[in-house]
Write an enzyme that holds these catalytic residues in place. Structure first.
Site, PDB file in Angstrom:
ATOM      1  N   CYS A 176       0.823  -1.221   0.000  1.00 32.39           N
ATOM      2  CA  CYS A 176       0.000   0.000   0.000  1.00 32.39           C
ATOM      3  C   CYS A 176       0.848   1.258   0.000  1.00 32.39           C
ATOM      4  O   CYS A 176       0.398   2.326  -0.372  1.00 32.39           O
ATOM      5  CB  CYS A 176      -0.941   0.009   1.205  1.00 32.39           C
ATOM      6  SG  CYS A 176      -0.133   0.417   2.775  1.00 32.39           S
ATOM      7  N   CYS A 200       4.285 -16.164  -7.166  1.00 29.37           N
ATOM      8  CA  CYS A 200       4.689 -16.790  -5.899  1.00 29.37           C
ATOM      9  C   CYS A 200       6.099 -17.379  -5.991  1.00 29.37           C
ATOM     10  O   CYS A 200       7.035 -16.826  -5.456  1.00 29.37           O
ATOM     11  CB  CYS A 200       3.691 -17.847  -5.419  1.00 29.37           C
ATOM     12  SG  CYS A 200       4.159 -18.529  -3.802  1.00 29.37           S
ATOM     13  N   ARG A 230       6.247 -27.240 -11.550  1.00 29.57           N
ATOM     14  CA  ARG A 230       5.077 -26.369 -11.508  1.00 29.57           C
ATOM     15  C   ARG A 230       4.065 -26.788 -12.577  1.00 29.57           C
ATOM     16  O   ARG A 230       4.451 -27.014 -13.713  1.00 29.57           O
ATOM     17  CB  ARG A 230       5.510 -24.945 -11.802  1.00 29.57           C
ATOM     18  CG  ARG A 230       4.822 -23.826 -11.089  1.00 29.57           C
ATOM     19  CD  ARG A 230       4.082 -24.128  -9.831  1.00 29.57           C
ATOM     20  NE  ARG A 230       4.253 -23.121  -8.812  1.00 29.57           N
ATOM     21  CZ  ARG A 230       4.661 -23.392  -7.577  1.00 29.57           C
ATOM     22  NH1 ARG A 230       4.944 -24.615  -7.196  1.00 29.57           N
ATOM     23  NH2 ARG A 230       4.756 -22.424  -6.691  1.00 29.57           N
TER      24      ARG A 230
HETATM   25  P1  NAD Z   1       8.238 -29.071  -3.395  1.00 34.24           P
HETATM   26  O1  NAD Z   1       7.469 -30.147  -2.772  1.00 34.24           O
HETATM   27  O2  NAD Z   1       8.156 -28.874  -4.880  1.00 34.24           O
HETATM   28  O3  NAD Z   1       9.779 -29.263  -3.047  1.00 34.24           O
HETATM   29  C1  NAD Z   1      10.239 -29.720  -1.825  1.00 34.24           C
HETATM   30  C2  NAD Z   1      11.522 -30.509  -2.084  1.00 34.24           C
HETATM   31  O4  NAD Z   1      12.100 -30.835  -0.834  1.00 34.24           O
HETATM   32  C3  NAD Z   1      11.283 -31.832  -2.819  1.00 34.24           C
HETATM   33  O5  NAD Z   1      12.172 -31.923  -3.929  1.00 34.24           O
HETATM   34  C4  NAD Z   1      11.604 -32.885  -1.764  1.00 34.24           C
HETATM   35  O6  NAD Z   1      12.189 -34.064  -2.339  1.00 34.24           O
HETATM   36  C5  NAD Z   1      12.599 -32.137  -0.887  1.00 34.24           C
HETATM   37  N1  NAD Z   1      12.682 -32.651   0.483  1.00 34.24           N
HETATM   38  C6  NAD Z   1      11.673 -33.060   1.292  1.00 34.24           C
HETATM   39  N2  NAD Z   1      12.146 -33.442   2.496  1.00 34.24           N
HETATM   40  C7  NAD Z   1      13.483 -33.251   2.449  1.00 34.24           C
HETATM   41  C8  NAD Z   1      14.538 -33.480   3.382  1.00 34.24           C
HETATM   42  N3  NAD Z   1      14.294 -33.958   4.604  1.00 34.24           N
HETATM   43  N4  NAD Z   1      15.794 -33.175   3.006  1.00 34.24           N
HETATM   44  C9  NAD Z   1      16.043 -32.685   1.764  1.00 34.24           C
HETATM   45  N5  NAD Z   1      15.094 -32.476   0.827  1.00 34.24           N
HETATM   46  C10 NAD Z   1      13.826 -32.755   1.175  1.00 34.24           C
HETATM   47  O7  NAD Z   1       7.851 -27.702  -2.668  1.00 34.24           O
HETATM   48  P2  NAD Z   1       8.085 -26.193  -3.134  1.00 34.24           P
HETATM   49  O8  NAD Z   1       7.005 -25.765  -4.059  1.00 34.24           O
HETATM   50  O9  NAD Z   1       9.496 -26.055  -3.604  1.00 34.24           O
HETATM   51  O10 NAD Z   1       7.856 -25.421  -1.752  1.00 34.24           O
HETATM   52  C11 NAD Z   1       8.777 -25.585  -0.690  1.00 34.24           C
HETATM   53  C12 NAD Z   1       8.281 -24.901   0.570  1.00 34.24           C
HETATM   54  O11 NAD Z   1       8.259 -23.490   0.411  1.00 34.24           O
HETATM   55  C13 NAD Z   1       6.856 -25.293   0.995  1.00 34.24           C
HETATM   56  O12 NAD Z   1       6.863 -25.490   2.391  1.00 34.24           O
HETATM   57  C14 NAD Z   1       6.055 -24.061   0.613  1.00 34.24           C
HETATM   58  O13 NAD Z   1       4.867 -23.940   1.386  1.00 34.24           O
HETATM   59  C15 NAD Z   1       7.044 -22.980   0.941  1.00 34.24           C
HETATM   60  N6  NAD Z   1       6.794 -21.640   0.365  1.00 34.24           N
HETATM   61  C16 NAD Z   1       7.042 -20.563   1.167  1.00 34.24           C
HETATM   62  C17 NAD Z   1       6.829 -19.261   0.710  1.00 34.24           C
HETATM   63  C18 NAD Z   1       7.166 -18.082   1.564  1.00 34.24           C
HETATM   64  O14 NAD Z   1       6.819 -16.961   1.195  1.00 34.24           O
HETATM   65  N7  NAD Z   1       7.808 -18.265   2.697  1.00 34.24           N
HETATM   66  C19 NAD Z   1       6.330 -19.072  -0.592  1.00 34.24           C
HETATM   67  C20 NAD Z   1       6.122 -20.186  -1.393  1.00 34.24           C
HETATM   68  C21 NAD Z   1       6.359 -21.471  -0.909  1.00 34.24           C
HETATM   69  C1  022 Z   2       2.814 -19.133  -0.606  1.00 33.95           C
HETATM   70  N1  022 Z   2       3.139 -19.416   0.665  1.00 33.95           N
HETATM   71  C2  022 Z   2       3.489 -20.720   0.722  1.00 33.95           C
HETATM   72  C3  022 Z   2       3.376 -21.213  -0.532  1.00 33.95           C
HETATM   73  N2  022 Z   2       2.949 -20.221  -1.333  1.00 33.95           N
HETATM   74  C4  022 Z   2       3.117 -18.530   1.717  1.00 33.95           C
HETATM   75  C5  022 Z   2       2.336 -18.805   2.821  1.00 33.95           C
HETATM   76  C6  022 Z   2       2.337 -17.924   3.893  1.00 33.95           C
HETATM   77  C7  022 Z   2       3.118 -16.779   3.858  1.00 33.95           C
HETATM   78  C8  022 Z   2       3.866 -16.497   2.735  1.00 33.95           C
HETATM   79  C9  022 Z   2       3.871 -17.388   1.663  1.00 33.95           C
HETATM   80  C10 022 Z   2       3.149 -15.900   4.972  1.00 33.95           C
HETATM   81  C11 022 Z   2       4.274 -15.616   5.724  1.00 33.95           C
HETATM   82  C12 022 Z   2       3.893 -14.735   6.721  1.00 33.95           C
HETATM   83  C13 022 Z   2       2.544 -14.485   6.557  1.00 33.95           C
HETATM   84  N3  022 Z   2       2.079 -15.213   5.506  1.00 33.95           N
HETATM   85  C14 022 Z   2       1.756 -13.569   7.404  1.00 33.95           C
HETATM   86  C15 022 Z   2       1.740 -12.218   6.804  1.00 33.95           C
HETATM   87  C16 022 Z   2       1.162 -11.196   7.759  1.00 33.95           C
HETATM   88  O1  022 Z   2       0.660 -11.591   8.808  1.00 33.95           O
HETATM   89  O2  022 Z   2       1.232 -10.025   7.436  1.00 33.95           O
HETATM   90  C17 022 Z   2       0.768 -15.223   5.058  1.00 33.95           C
HETATM   91  C18 022 Z   2       0.384 -14.446   3.966  1.00 33.95           C
HETATM   92  C19 022 Z   2      -0.961 -14.426   3.507  1.00 33.95           C
HETATM   93  C20 022 Z   2      -1.919 -15.187   4.188  1.00 33.95           C
HETATM   94  C21 022 Z   2      -1.549 -15.950   5.271  1.00 33.95           C
HETATM   95  C22 022 Z   2      -0.215 -15.959   5.703  1.00 33.95           C
HETATM   96  C23 022 Z   2      -3.332 -15.131   3.726  1.00 33.95           C
HETATM   97  O3  022 Z   2      -3.696 -14.344   2.885  1.00 33.95           O
HETATM   98  N4  022 Z   2      -4.208 -15.990   4.213  1.00 33.95           N
HETATM   99  C24 022 Z   2       1.399 -13.618   3.201  1.00 33.95           C
HETATM  100 ZN    ZN Z   3       2.616 -20.161  -3.357  1.00 33.33          ZN
END
Ligand code: NAD
Ligand code: 022
Ligand code: ZN
Length: 375
Positions: free
Chosen positions: A92, A169, A370
């Site tokens: 924002c 994402c 993907r």
């Molecule tokens: P994915 O399932 O495609 O990949 C995960 C990989 O980890 C796989 O290749 C699997 O074989 C491997 N793996 C599983 N256990 C393991 C271990 N013990 N040691 C080593 N490798 C291992 O998942 P992704 O789409 O790449 O997403 C990964 C994570 O990121 C998920 O938890 C997802 O929710 C998270 N994520 C977070 C955010 C964020 O903003 N923080 C955004 C998007 C996704």
């Molecule tokens: C996206 N994520 C995992 C796979 N693809 C993912 C999930 C959660 C977050 C980010 C990416 C996340 C981290 C911290 C927060 N979120 C909280 C953010 C805040 O409180 O300001 C998160 C987000 C959105 C939502 C829930 C949790 C929602 O819209 N429901 C960014």
């Molecule tokens: Zn996502």
């Protein structure tokens, strides 16, 4: 108006493709025709019922790209015909978080977004007069969706929707974690745990900034070739390491006169809390940073000995790669169009909306990096 959408009516059930009523955009909102959407783990996490905050019925999906087809009153930053990527983390530019310059976690519409509602506290989607929840402020599993103006990034018009939706994402999360959260410098050593759709984007971010040694760790040997394609220099399968994984990784990263070892930066892209500990502990004494990207299951906890932090290691987390969506996402689209980052090879499957449940099956089976639904 009516829109075709994949609706999550109940947890644990497949999505149903149905016609849904969609109200037009209100103050500060835009109507977007979604052209393509990726299927991501969080959609599956919510659909499965494992997400305690999951709401039903809902229209899931948060990784999209499309065209603005209408704008509500007061909208000034985008217009009809603009190409946009929806942002589950809005920007924002006026809330205390945005103004702080210290975080990308904009708070302006956070409360209603978490309740599956638009900022005015209502839903634009309904069936037979019964409201359907929005999801992560995006609901991209619908041919048309309504979004707050602050939750769309305007992007160039020559970029293909079926590829740049992934920037909504996975790409931004992985590349952004390297650039915005870790701020990795050229010549750094790094370990990436989990070579899925996120880990591979971390790897290409590390390559982009000029990291020297990029070690990928995955239980699945088929990920070695995937990692190498995007810049991974070494691969470790924990199942094939005799003994302690931390010691093995520290040994691999020994450099300099003192031969201490440990990576400058490590990234958890698994969501597994044991892996998160390993990632912290194999980072370098004194300055190693470990970035948690993976989202762990509800109620999970991480642990380590305080000594790990006292001796200078840093544990960090990142949401959406620390990216400020309206500012950073258009730049990432440019990097893709300029050939600085790759997306095409990671999109392993393209499906029509009618086959969206197959996309979830492919993700379950670990067969896809993907899957993208094209409308
Ligand atoms: P994915 O399932 O495609 O990949 C995960 C990989 O980890 C796989 O290749 C699997 O074989 C491997 N793996 C599983 N256990 C393991 C271990 N013990 N040691 C080593 N490798 C291992 O998942 P992704 O789409 O790449 O997403 C990964 C994570 O990121 C998920 O938890 C997802 O929710 C998270 N994520 C977070 C955010 C964020 O903003 N923080 C955004 C998007 C996704
Ligand atoms: C996206 N994520 C995992 C796979 N693809 C993912 C999930 C959660 C977050 C980010 C990416 C996340 C981290 C911290 C927060 N979120 C909280 C953010 C805040 O409180 O300001 C998160 C987000 C959105 C939502 C829930 C949790 C929602 O819209 N429901 C960014
Ligand atoms: Zn996502």
């Amino acid at each position: 108006m009516k829109t075709r959408a994949a609706v999550a009516f109940e947890k644990g059930k497949p999505l149903e493709i149905v016609d849904v009523d969609l109200e037009g955009p209100k103050d500060g909102e835009v109507l977007v025709e979604v052209k393509a959407t990726g299927i991501c783990h969080t959609d599956e996490f919510t659909l499965s019922g494992a997400d305690p905050e999951g709401l039903f019925p809902a229209i899931l999906g948060h990784e999209g790209a499309g065209v603005v087809v209408d704008v509500g009153p007061g909208v000034s930053s985008v217009a009809k015909g603009d190409h946009v990527i929806p942002l589950y983390t809005p920007e924002c530019r006026s809330c205390p978080s945005c103004l702080s310059r210290k975080t990308n976690l904009c708070t302006s519409i956070r409360a209603t977004q978490g309740q599956g509602l638009m900022p005015d506290g209502t839903s634009r989607f309904s069936i037979d007069g019964k409201p359907i929840h929005h999801y992560m402020g995006c609901s991209t599993f619908s041919n048309f969706t309504v979004l707050p103006e602050i939750a769309v990034a305007k992007v160039r018009k020559d970029a293909p929707f079926d590829k740049i939706c992934y920037i909504g994402c996975g790409v931004t999360t992985g590349v952004g974690a390297v650039i915005n959260t870790a701020k990795v410098e050229p010549g750094a050593t790094a370990v990436v745990f989990g070579l899925g759709g996120i880990g591979l984007n971390v790897i290409q971010g590390l390559k982009l900034v000029g990291a020297d040694m990029i070690i990928g760790v995955d239980l699945n040997n088929s990920k070695k070739a995937w990692g190498e394609r995007f810049g991974m220099t070494h691969f470790v399968n924990p199942k094939e390491v005799g003994g302690d994984l931390v010691a093995h990784l520290v040994n691999m990263t020994k450099r300099g006169a003192d031969q201490i070892g440990g990576a400058d930066y490590t990234f958890d892209c698994t969501g597994n809390v044991e892996v998160m500990r390993t990632a912290l502990e194999c980072s370098h004494r004194g300055w190693g940073q470990s970035i948690i990207i993976g989202v762990a299951g509800a109620g999970q906890e991480i642990k380590t000995r305080p000594f790990q932090l006292v001796t200078g290691r840093v544990w960090k987390g990142t949401a959406f790669g620390g990216a400020r969506g309206r500012t950073d996402v258009p730049r990432i689209v440019d990097w893709y169009m300029d050939g600085k980052i790759q997306i095409d090879p990671m999109i392993t499957h393209t499906l029509p909306l009618a086959d969206i449940n197959k996309g979830f099956d492919l993700m379950h089976a670990g067969e896809s990096i993907r899957s993208v639904v094209v409308f």
